[in-house]
Design a protein around this motif. Sequence first.
Motif, mmCIF file in Angstrom:
data_model
loop_
_atom_site.group_PDB
_atom_site.id
_atom_site.type_symbol
_atom_site.label_atom_id
_atom_site.label_comp_id
_atom_site.label_asym_id
_atom_site.label_seq_id
_atom_site.Cartn_x
_atom_site.Cartn_y
_atom_site.Cartn_z
ATOM 1 N N HIS A 1 0.533 -1.369 -0.372
ATOM 2 C CA HIS A 1 -0.078 -0.034 -0.087
ATOM 3 C C HIS A 1 0.359 1.106 0.182
ATOM 4 O O HIS A 1 0.587 2.560 -0.180
ATOM 5 N N ASN A 2 2.013 1.034 0.068
ATOM 6 C CA ASN A 2 3.157 2.605 0.215
ATOM 7 C C ASN A 2 3.704 2.361 -0.912
ATOM 8 O O ASN A 2 4.870 2.039 -1.566
ATOM 9 N N GLN A 3 2.835 3.756 -1.511
ATOM 10 C CA GLN A 3 3.296 3.984 -2.763
ATOM 11 C C GLN A 3 4.377 4.593 -3.234
ATOM 12 O O GLN A 3 5.099 3.776 -3.897
ATOM 13 N N ALA A 4 5.734 5.626 -1.983
ATOM 14 C CA ALA A 4 7.160 5.147 -2.415
ATOM 15 C C ALA A 4 7.669 4.234 -2.143
ATOM 16 O O ALA A 4 8.877 3.484 -2.884
ATOM 17 N N LEU A 5 6.847 3.021 -1.419
ATOM 18 C CA LEU A 5 7.730 1.051 -1.443
ATOM 19 C C LEU A 5 7.705 0.703 -2.312
ATOM 20 O O LEU A 5 8.754 0.183 -2.784
ATOM 21 N N ARG A 6 6.335 0.764 -3.165
ATOM 22 C CA ARG A 6 6.592 0.376 -4.357
ATOM 23 C C ARG A 6 6.870 0.615 -5.846
ATOM 24 O O ARG A 6 7.934 -0.278 -6.146
ATOM 25 N N GLU A 7 7.291 1.741 -5.741
ATOM 26 C CA GLU A 7 8.297 2.442 -6.439
ATOM 27 C C GLU A 7 9.972 1.710 -6.432
ATOM 28 O O GLU A 7 10.306 1.373 -7.099
ATOM 29 N N LYS B 1 12.335 -0.447 -9.068
ATOM 30 C CA LYS B 1 13.240 0.259 -9.683
ATOM 31 C C LYS B 1 14.336 -0.857 -9.369
ATOM 32 O O LYS B 1 14.984 -0.981 -9.417
ATOM 33 N N ALA B 2 14.148 -1.472 -7.626
ATOM 34 C CA ALA B 2 15.777 -2.628 -7.372
ATOM 35 C C ALA B 2 15.291 -3.577 -7.530
ATOM 36 O O ALA B 2 16.087 -4.709 -8.063
ATOM 37 N N PHE B 3 14.051 -4.484 -7.696
ATOM 38 C CA PHE B 3 14.113 -5.947 -7.923
ATOM 39 C C PHE B 3 13.119 -6.086 -10.017
ATOM 40 O O PHE B 3 12.919 -7.478 -9.800
ATOM 41 N N GLY B 4 12.889 -5.218 -10.371
ATOM 42 C CA GLY B 4 12.105 -5.208 -11.589
ATOM 43 C C GLY B 4 10.496 -5.173 -12.167
ATOM 44 O O GLY B 4 10.167 -5.342 -10.756
ATOM 45 N N PRO B 5 10.525 -5.087 -12.920
ATOM 46 C CA PRO B 5 8.852 -5.636 -13.096
ATOM 47 C C PRO B 5 8.098 -6.396 -12.741
ATOM 48 O O PRO B 5 6.300 -6.011 -11.989
ATOM 49 N N ALA B 6 8.687 -7.502 -12.450
ATOM 50 C CA ALA B 6 8.111 -8.514 -12.142
ATOM 51 C C ALA B 6 7.717 -8.659 -10.391
ATOM 52 O O ALA B 6 7.300 -9.483 -10.391
ATOM 53 N N THR B 7 7.977 -8.266 -9.769
ATOM 54 C CA THR B 7 7.600 -7.675 -8.603
ATOM 55 C C THR B 7 6.162 -7.851 -8.053
ATOM 56 O O THR B 7 5.611 -8.545 -6.986
ATOM 57 N N PHE B 8 5.842 -6.996 -8.806
ATOM 58 C CA PHE B 8 3.938 -7.014 -8.529
ATOM 59 C C PHE B 8 3.717 -7.169 -9.879
ATOM 60 O O PHE B 8 3.631 -7.234 -11.051
ATOM 61 N N SER B 9 2.442 -8.304 -9.759
ATOM 62 C CA SER B 9 1.643 -8.524 -10.439
ATOM 63 C C SER B 9 1.130 -7.495 -11.776
ATOM 64 O O SER B 9 0.572 -6.273 -11.168
ATOM 65 N N ASP B 10 0.356 -8.070 -12.888
ATOM 66 C CA ASP B 10 -0.634 -6.403 -13.527
ATOM 67 C C ASP B 10 -1.712 -6.566 -12.650
ATOM 68 O O ASP B 10 -1.908 -5.673 -12.940
ATOM 69 N N ALA B 11 -2.136 -7.092 -11.720
ATOM 70 C CA ALA B 11 -3.431 -6.824 -11.153
ATOM 71 C C ALA B 11 -2.325 -5.867 -10.011
ATOM 72 O O ALA B 11 -3.625 -5.892 -9.080
ATOM 73 N N GLY B 12 -1.539 -5.697 -9.523
ATOM 74 C CA GLY B 12 -0.358 -4.288 -8.716
ATOM 75 C C GLY B 12 -0.265 -5.447 -7.047
ATOM 76 O O GLY B 12 0.099 -4.796 -6.364
ATOM 77 N N GLU B 13 -0.456 -6.927 -7.226
ATOM 78 C CA GLU B 13 -0.532 -7.483 -6.246
ATOM 79 C C GLU B 13 1.470 -7.731 -5.994
ATOM 80 O O GLU B 13 1.618 -8.235 -6.747
#
Length: 198
Positions: free
Chosen positions: A41-47, A51-63
């Motif tokens: 839920h923390n947008q800054a941390l998500r970003e 950045k650190a671990f790549g786009p696969a860190t979150f699913s297409d649904a944002g999970e």
Amino acid sequence: MLKIGITGGIGTGKTIVSRLFAVLGVPVYDADTRAKWVMHHNQALREELLKAFGPATFSDAGELDRAYLAGMVFNNPQRLELLNSLVHPHVGTDFDVWAASHANKPYVLKEAALLFESESWRQLDEVITVSSPLELRIKRLLKRDTHRTEADIKAIMDRQLSEEEKMKRAQHIIYNDDKQLIIPQVLALHEQFSKAGA
């Protein structure tokens, strides 16, 4: 209001001890559960995670893909350190906000396996370490975590601060060794903290 930490190695029973404090009406912050919430839920941390671990860190649904992230950091101390360095500060801020919402209580508890390793003990007044003999911890974990082998459990223990070091750094120790009853130990500390934080 006092801020009390509760920690202990895997299998020592810190969650059971925390539940006993919760039954007494003490607000308990579960750092592991909240860390997962903050990562979602923390947008800054998500970003930062993307950045650190790549786009696969979150699913297409944002999970958050926890299996992917675990695979990235498991057996990679540098990546694990990077993950912790991103997550822990946000969890620390989340704890401060949470603690402020319970300012009417004499004390609150923060339960965290990596309390010393993450340096989050610094935002607390005192720390309780829950201690348990190694053989008993392994026995409990093999029964609880049926997907883990004894080698898996020992690998996790090796990544945590030693029991002796946690006991040395804590102001209070609760012994969960199947010899001493834990309820009287919890009640004694509850009385002490309630008076000190009143």
